[in-house]
Design a protein around this motif. Structure first.
Motif, PDB file in Angstrom:
ATOM      1  N   VAL A 152       0.854  -1.195   0.000  1.00  0.00           N
ATOM      2  CA  VAL A 152       0.000   0.000   0.000  1.00  0.00           C
ATOM      3  C   VAL A 152       0.888   1.243   0.000  1.00  0.00           C
ATOM      4  O   VAL A 152       1.720   1.428   0.885  1.00  0.00           O
ATOM      5  CB  VAL A 152      -0.947   0.000   1.223  1.00  0.00           C
ATOM      6  N   LEU A 153       0.686   2.072  -1.033  1.00  0.00           N
ATOM      7  CA  LEU A 153       1.506   3.282  -1.167  1.00  0.00           C
ATOM      8  C   LEU A 153       0.792   4.504  -0.612  1.00  0.00           C
ATOM      9  O   LEU A 153       1.390   5.328   0.075  1.00  0.00           O
ATOM     10  CB  LEU A 153       1.825   3.529  -2.650  1.00  0.00           C
ATOM     11  N   LEU A 154      -0.516   4.596  -0.925  1.00  0.00           N
ATOM     12  CA  LEU A 154      -1.245   5.828  -0.625  1.00  0.00           C
ATOM     13  C   LEU A 154      -2.701   5.497  -0.295  1.00  0.00           C
ATOM     14  O   LEU A 154      -3.337   4.699  -0.995  1.00  0.00           O
ATOM     15  CB  LEU A 154      -1.193   6.733  -1.866  1.00  0.00           C
ATOM     16  N   VAL A 155      -3.206   6.108   0.777  1.00  0.00           N
ATOM     17  CA  VAL A 155      -4.626   5.983   1.132  1.00  0.00           C
ATOM     18  C   VAL A 155      -5.191   7.396   1.170  1.00  0.00           C
ATOM     19  O   VAL A 155      -4.633   8.267   1.858  1.00  0.00           O
ATOM     20  CB  VAL A 155      -4.815   5.334   2.527  1.00  0.00           C
ATOM     21  N   THR A 156      -6.255   7.641   0.410  1.00  0.00           N
ATOM     22  CA  THR A 156      -6.901   8.948   0.493  1.00  0.00           C
ATOM     23  C   THR A 156      -8.333   8.745   0.986  1.00  0.00           C
ATOM     24  O   THR A 156      -8.992   7.762   0.616  1.00  0.00           O
ATOM     25  CB  THR A 156      -6.942   9.682  -0.863  1.00  0.00           C
ATOM     26  N   THR A 157      -8.804   9.649   1.829  1.00  0.00           N
ATOM     27  CA  THR A 157     -10.211   9.600   2.238  1.00  0.00           C
ATOM     28  C   THR A 157     -10.803  10.998   2.097  1.00  0.00           C
ATOM     29  O   THR A 157     -10.104  12.000   2.231  1.00  0.00           O
ATOM     30  CB  THR A 157     -10.420   9.109   3.692  1.00  0.00           C
ATOM     31  N   GLN A 158     -12.089  11.025   1.802  1.00  0.00           N
ATOM     32  CA  GLN A 158     -12.818  12.296   1.715  1.00  0.00           C
ATOM     33  C   GLN A 158     -14.057  12.187   2.593  1.00  0.00           C
ATOM     34  O   GLN A 158     -14.737  11.159   2.537  1.00  0.00           O
ATOM     35  CB  GLN A 158     -13.297  12.598   0.293  1.00  0.00           C
ATOM     36  N   VAL A 159     -14.323  13.222   3.383  1.00  0.00           N
ATOM     37  CA  VAL A 159     -15.552  13.254   4.179  1.00  0.00           C
ATOM     38  C   VAL A 159     -16.179  14.631   4.020  1.00  0.00           C
ATOM     39  O   VAL A 159     -15.585  15.639   4.368  1.00  0.00           O
ATOM     40  CB  VAL A 159     -15.297  12.886   5.665  1.00  0.00           C
ATOM     41  N   HIS A 160     -17.363  14.641   3.423  1.00  0.00           N
ATOM     42  CA  HIS A 160     -18.061  15.901   3.184  1.00  0.00           C
ATOM     43  C   HIS A 160     -19.467  15.768   3.734  1.00  0.00           C
ATOM     44  O   HIS A 160     -20.261  14.969   3.228  1.00  0.00           O
ATOM     45  CB  HIS A 160     -18.135  16.201   1.689  1.00  0.00           C
ATOM     46  N   ASP A 161     -19.757  16.535   4.784  1.00  0.00           N
ATOM     47  CA  ASP A 161     -21.112  16.519   5.327  1.00  0.00           C
ATOM     48  C   ASP A 161     -22.019  17.316   4.401  1.00  0.00           C
ATOM     49  O   ASP A 161     -21.566  18.202   3.687  1.00  0.00           O
ATOM     50  CB  ASP A 161     -21.122  17.122   6.733  1.00  0.00           C
ATOM     51  N   ARG A 162     -23.305  17.012   4.419  1.00  0.00           N
ATOM     52  CA  ARG A 162     -24.238  17.730   3.547  1.00  0.00           C
ATOM     53  C   ARG A 162     -24.438  19.166   4.037  1.00  0.00           C
ATOM     54  O   ARG A 162     -24.365  20.113   3.272  1.00  0.00           O
ATOM     55  CB  ARG A 162     -25.566  16.955   3.536  1.00  0.00           C
ATOM     56  N   GLU A 163     -24.709  19.281   5.342  1.00  0.00           N
ATOM     57  CA  GLU A 163     -24.970  20.607   5.930  1.00  0.00           C
ATOM     58  C   GLU A 163     -24.145  20.768   7.185  1.00  0.00           C
ATOM     59  O   GLU A 163     -24.011  19.807   7.952  1.00  0.00           O
ATOM     60  CB  GLU A 163     -26.441  20.716   6.346  1.00  0.00           C
ATOM     61  N   ALA A 164     -23.648  21.988   7.402  1.00  0.00           N
ATOM     62  CA  ALA A 164     -22.910  22.238   8.643  1.00  0.00           C
ATOM     63  C   ALA A 164     -23.850  22.055   9.827  1.00  0.00           C
ATOM     64  O   ALA A 164     -25.047  22.350   9.721  1.00  0.00           O
ATOM     65  CB  ALA A 164     -22.346  23.652   8.629  1.00  0.00           C
ATOM     66  N   PRO A 165     -23.329  21.564  10.958  1.00  0.00           N
ATOM     67  CA  PRO A 165     -24.195  21.428  12.136  1.00  0.00           C
ATOM     68  C   PRO A 165     -24.580  22.793  12.693  1.00  0.00           C
ATOM     69  O   PRO A 165     -24.035  23.827  12.280  1.00  0.00           O
ATOM     70  CB  PRO A 165     -23.317  20.651  13.128  1.00  0.00           C
ATOM     71  N   SER A 166     -25.496  22.789  13.655  1.00  0.00           N
ATOM     72  CA  SER A 166     -25.940  24.044  14.266  1.00  0.00           C
ATOM     73  C   SER A 166     -24.795  24.668  15.057  1.00  0.00           C
ATOM     74  O   SER A 166     -23.856  23.977  15.464  1.00  0.00           O
ATOM     75  CB  SER A 166     -27.108  23.764  15.213  1.00  0.00           C
ATOM     76  N   GLU A 167     -24.915  25.967  15.316  1.00  0.00           N
ATOM     77  CA  GLU A 167     -23.864  26.637  16.092  1.00  0.00           C
ATOM     78  C   GLU A 167     -23.782  26.040  17.491  1.00  0.00           C
ATOM     79  O   GLU A 167     -22.682  25.900  18.046  1.00  0.00           O
ATOM     80  CB  GLU A 167     -24.124  28.154  16.145  1.00  0.00           C
ATOM     81  N   ASP A 168     -24.920  25.652  18.071  1.00  0.00           N
ATOM     82  CA  ASP A 168     -24.904  25.017  19.402  1.00  0.00           C
ATOM     83  C   ASP A 168     -24.051  23.754  19.375  1.00  0.00           C
ATOM     84  O   ASP A 168     -23.321  23.455  20.313  1.00  0.00           O
ATOM     85  CB  ASP A 168     -26.330  24.619  19.840  1.00  0.00           C
ATOM     86  N   TYR A 169     -24.188  23.006  18.280  1.00  0.00           N
ATOM     87  CA  TYR A 169     -23.412  21.756  18.151  1.00  0.00           C
ATOM     88  C   TYR A 169     -21.927  22.076  17.983  1.00  0.00           C
ATOM     89  O   TYR A 169     -21.073  21.466  18.623  1.00  0.00           O
ATOM     90  CB  TYR A 169     -23.938  20.958  16.953  1.00  0.00           C
ATOM     91  N   ILE A 170     -21.635  23.064  17.119  1.00  0.00           N
ATOM     92  CA  ILE A 170     -20.236  23.421  16.846  1.00  0.00           C
ATOM     93  C   ILE A 170     -19.528  23.789  18.154  1.00  0.00           C
ATOM     94  O   ILE A 170     -18.388  23.397  18.391  1.00  0.00           O
ATOM     95  CB  ILE A 170     -20.167  24.602  15.851  1.00  0.00           C
ATOM     96  N   ALA A 171     -20.249  24.506  19.018  1.00  0.00           N
ATOM     97  CA  ALA A 171     -19.660  25.008  20.258  1.00  0.00           C
ATOM     98  C   ALA A 171     -19.153  23.881  21.157  1.00  0.00           C
ATOM     99  O   ALA A 171     -18.196  24.067  21.910  1.00  0.00           O
ATOM    100  CB  ALA A 171     -20.685  25.853  21.009  1.00  0.00           C
ATOM    101  N   VAL A 172     -19.787  22.711  21.092  1.00  0.00           N
ATOM    102  CA  VAL A 172     -19.400  21.624  22.009  1.00  0.00           C
ATOM    103  C   VAL A 172     -18.875  20.386  21.273  1.00  0.00           C
ATOM    104  O   VAL A 172     -18.690  19.335  21.877  1.00  0.00           O
ATOM    105  CB  VAL A 172     -20.601  21.208  22.919  1.00  0.00           C
ATOM    106  N   SER A 173     -18.629  20.533  19.960  1.00  0.00           N
ATOM    107  CA  SER A 173     -18.302  19.342  19.165  1.00  0.00           C
ATOM    108  C   SER A 173     -16.898  18.813  19.418  1.00  0.00           C
ATOM    109  O   SER A 173     -16.609  17.652  19.156  1.00  0.00           O
ATOM    110  CB  SER A 173     -18.449  19.653  17.669  1.00  0.00           C
ATOM    111  N   GLY A 174     -15.994  19.694  19.884  1.00  0.00           N
ATOM    112  CA  GLY A 174     -14.603  19.263  20.047  1.00  0.00           C
ATOM    113  C   GLY A 174     -13.749  19.568  18.828  1.00  0.00           C
ATOM    114  O   GLY A 174     -12.557  19.277  18.809  1.00  0.00           O
ATOM    115  N   GLY A 175     -14.376  20.144  17.788  1.00  0.00           N
ATOM    116  CA  GLY A 175     -13.613  20.550  16.614  1.00  0.00           C
ATOM    117  C   GLY A 175     -13.615  19.490  15.534  1.00  0.00           C
ATOM    118  O   GLY A 175     -13.937  18.320  15.752  1.00  0.00           O
TER     119      GLY A 175
END
Ligand SMILES: NC(=O)c1ccc[n+]([C@@H]2O[C@H](COP(=O)([O-])OP(=O)(O)OC[C@H]3O[C@@H](n4cnc5c(N)ncnc54)[C@H](O)[C@@H]3O)[C@@H](O)[C@H]2O)c1
Length: 343
Positions: A152-175
């Motif tokens: 194995v030479l290279l592993v690529t992953t992509q993660v794209h959420d559909r919609e950003a979470p709420s600001e309340d969620y962002i505040a406690v998500s851990g980043g």
């Protein structure tokens, strides 16, 4: 143990579900359809939310989540991240098996309280890294184990959420690293069977400045080395208008493979003659991982009824969190960080 109790342990579980938010609602639907589950009891700090979810599904509800530990055969912890460790400590004290959503915590010090308590109590724990139950990721692991890809030479992953979470969620998500890319850290460990050595990161809040308010990124890349010599490139963004997009590609000396690339993948090809993606385009977690969410709960209920080894241990949860902590440090200090610096 009389015959009735034997029957109850083996064939009919009473599951306590903590958290009736986005993922709790998804798990509730999965659990109610799980043959091993006899009764589902939902609790949330927002008692009305638990009541309305329970009523919608024909489940029970409780006002106090803590009461679930006295009456449940097992619990599913799907509440906000900062509640995971307190509820895991409850589970360990009560001797109740627990499924716990990722991440264990936003920081390692707190997570380690749960890791220690779980090891000392011996309760069965499964962490919610759902990609371990996705047929594509499982097949990729098999390809690597069987040697079909060569080195194995290279592993690529992509993660794209559909919609950003709420600001309340962002505040406690851990980043973004502990909250979102942690799935990628686990899927790379799981699929390759190899550990991260170091990480280098970049990120931005472009077009989503709210993430900057919480010292977070909205879009990021992580490049890393694995112990097996492969290079990893992970990219992720919190909002992708085209849909929910989780993919992995593995390039080896003998062959190359893609996971999550099918006619419904939410990316528009510009190649002539290819009319892709085709409806139904993958827009939600359930579209992408519906069968994997069912399989992870089947694995958990089997773990509770039959015992054996957890498909995703608390140590796996910790290992992914260590990579997230390394990424956080790399972002703050603007330099590559070795995993051994984190511990
Ligand atoms: N595996 C996955 O695919 C996946 C997807 C999304 C979220 N998650 C994880 O699941 C967790 C919840 O995420 P979400 O998107 O459902 O969040 P959410 O904000 O939609 O829901 C969180 C719920 O927890 C409840 N809650 C908060 N404090 C509580 C407490 N002390 N006791 C009981 N309930 C409490 C809230 O009232 C809310 O209903 C997070 O840890 C997140 O990282 C996992």
């Amino acid at each position: 143990m009389d015959r009735l109790q034997v029957f109850r342990r083996e064939a009919a579980l009473r599951i306590g579900l903590i958290g009736a938010g986005r993922i709790g609602t998804l798990h509730a639907g999965v659990l109610i359809a799980n043959d091993a589950v006899d009764e589902l009891i939902v609790a949330d700090i927002d008692a009305d939310r638990a009541k309305s979810l329970a009523e919608e599904l024909g489940a029970w509800h409780l006002d106090q989540p803590e009461d679930l530990f006295d009456i449940s055969d097992a619990v599913v912890i799907a509440s906000s991240t900062e509640t995971h460790v307190p509820y895991l400590l409850h589970a360990a004290e009560a001797g109740v098996p627990a499924f716990c959503e990722k991440p264990i915590s936003i920081d390692l010090e707190t997570a380690d309280q749960a890791v220690t308590a779980v090891h000392e109590s011996g309760i069965a724990v499964q962490i919610g890294f759902v990609r371990r139950f996705d047929t594509g990721h499982l097949a990729a692991r098999e390809e690597i184990v069987s040697g079909g890809l060569g080195d194995v030479l290279l592993v690529t992953t992509q993660v794209h959420d559909r919609e950003a979470p709420s600001e309340d969620y962002i505040a406690v998500s851990g980043g973004i690293f502990a909250d979102m890319l942690i799935h990628d850290f686990d899927s790379v460990r799981f699929v390759t069977g190899s550990e991260f050595v170091d990480v280098t990161v970049t990120g931005s809040t472009h077009a989503m400045p709210v993430f900057g308010t919480y010292d977070d990124f909205a879009t990021t890349t992580v490049t890393a080395h694995l112990e097996n010599g492969a290079i990893v490139v992970i990219s992720g963004t919190r909002a992708n208008a085209a849909g929910y997009d989780v993919r992995m590609e593995v390039f080896g000396t003998a062959d190359s493979i893609a996971v999550g690339l099918d006619p419904h993948t939410p990316i528009r090809t510009l190649e002539p003659g290819l009319d892709l993606p085709r409806p139904p385009v993958t827009v939600s977690w359930l579209d992408r991982f519906g069968s994997a969410y069912r399989a992870e709960m089947e694995a958990f209920t089997r773990l509770v009824t039959e015992g054996g080894t957890s498909a995703c241990t608390i140590d796996d949860g910790r290992a992914a969190l260590v990579v997230a902590a390394a990424c956080r440090k790399a972002a703050v200090e603007e330099r590559p960080v070795f995993i051994e610096e984190i511990g």
